[in-house]
Write a protein that holds these residues in place. Structure first.
Motif, PDB file in Angstrom:
ATOM      1  N   ASP A 127       0.836  -1.202   0.000  1.00  0.00           N
ATOM      2  CA  ASP A 127       0.000   0.000   0.000  1.00  0.00           C
ATOM      3  C   ASP A 127       0.871   1.253   0.000  1.00  0.00           C
ATOM      4  N   VAL A 128       0.472   2.239  -0.777  1.00  0.00           N
ATOM      5  CA  VAL A 128       1.135   3.544  -0.755  1.00  0.00           C
ATOM      6  C   VAL A 128       0.076   4.546  -0.307  1.00  0.00           C
ATOM      7  N   GLN A 129       0.208   4.955   0.951  1.00  0.00           N
ATOM      8  CA  GLN A 129      -0.755   5.871   1.546  1.00  0.00           C
ATOM      9  C   GLN A 129      -0.003   6.866   2.425  1.00  0.00           C
ATOM     10  N   THR A 130      -0.705   7.627   3.184  1.00  0.00           N
ATOM     11  CA  THR A 130      -0.103   8.697   3.962  1.00  0.00           C
ATOM     12  C   THR A 130       1.122   8.223   4.752  1.00  0.00           C
ATOM     13  N   ALA A 131       1.031   7.084   5.391  1.00  0.00           N
ATOM     14  CA  ALA A 131       2.125   6.600   6.240  1.00  0.00           C
ATOM     15  C   ALA A 131       3.348   6.153   5.448  1.00  0.00           C
ATOM     16  N   LEU A 172      -5.567  -0.338 -10.614  1.00  0.00           N
ATOM     17  CA  LEU A 172      -6.017   0.697  -9.679  1.00  0.00           C
ATOM     18  C   LEU A 172      -7.113   1.549 -10.293  1.00  0.00           C
ATOM     19  N   ILE A 173      -6.951   1.907 -11.538  1.00  0.00           N
ATOM     20  CA  ILE A 173      -7.971   2.715 -12.215  1.00  0.00           C
ATOM     21  C   ILE A 173      -9.254   1.927 -12.370  1.00  0.00           C
ATOM     22  N   HIS A 174      -9.144   0.662 -12.768  1.00  0.00           N
ATOM     23  CA  HIS A 174     -10.340  -0.164 -12.950  1.00  0.00           C
ATOM     24  C   HIS A 174     -11.087  -0.331 -11.632  1.00  0.00           C
ATOM     25  N   PRO A 189      -1.665  -2.540  -4.120  1.00  0.00           N
ATOM     26  CA  PRO A 189      -3.112  -2.730  -4.046  1.00  0.00           C
ATOM     27  C   PRO A 189      -3.882  -1.472  -3.670  1.00  0.00           C
ATOM     28  N   LEU A 190      -3.200  -0.509  -3.004  1.00  0.00           N
ATOM     29  CA  LEU A 190      -3.879   0.709  -2.570  1.00  0.00           C
ATOM     30  C   LEU A 190      -2.955   1.902  -2.799  1.00  0.00           C
ATOM     31  N   LEU A 191      -3.457   2.908  -3.477  1.00  0.00           N
ATOM     32  CA  LEU A 191      -2.714   4.137  -3.729  1.00  0.00           C
ATOM     33  C   LEU A 191      -3.643   5.292  -3.387  1.00  0.00           C
ATOM     34  N   ASP A 192      -3.370   5.983  -2.270  1.00  0.00           N
ATOM     35  CA  ASP A 192      -4.248   7.084  -1.893  1.00  0.00           C
ATOM     36  C   ASP A 192      -3.691   8.405  -2.413  1.00  0.00           C
TER      37      ASP A 192
END
Length: 124
Positions: free
Chosen positions: A18-22, A83-85, A51-54
């Motif tokens: 995951d690529v998110q705030t943290a 991710l787009i789908h 799997p997750l890009l915020d």
């Protein structure tokens, strides 16, 4: 996240998890450090295993793109289609580049249609 030289002047960064705030600061730092390499002509960011890009992750990718552009270095993001789908299904927004004939948003059974203008009133 791993860094792989593809050929002279081209580096591929494989991002996982995951690529998110943290975690977005680590991605930004990895991209900016890779852009500091001598004789770099192009950088390829592979997000196929993300799997997750915020929004913070997107900001890190944009910061990398802006830095690359300022330095005259090519910048590609690859393997992002999943991710787009997924997000287009979640948000009910058609996928970019999709055939307009088949990319119409669907409504859930409990959602009423939205009108872009009020209904016309017909005089009696």
């Amino acid at each position: 996240m791993t860094k792989h030289p593809v050929e002279p002047g081209i580096t591929r960064l494989a991002v996982t998890g995951d690529v998110q705030t943290a975690t977005s600061a680590a991605l930004r730092e990895l991209i900016l450090n890779a852009l500091d390499a001598n004789d770099l002509h192009e950088i390829v960011i592979d997000i196929g295993a993300v799997p997750l890009l915020d929004s913070a992750g997107i900001a890190a990718l944009i910061a990398g793109r802006n830095t690359a552009a300022a330095r005259g270095i090519g910048y590609q993001i690859i393997n992002y289609q999943h991710l787009i789908h997924r997000d287009s299904q979640t948000t009910n927004v058609p996928t970019f580049g999709a055939d307009p004939a088949t990319a119409t948003p669907t409504r859930s059974h409990h959602e009423s249609p939205r009108r872009s203008h009020p209904p016309r009133h017909t005089p009696p």
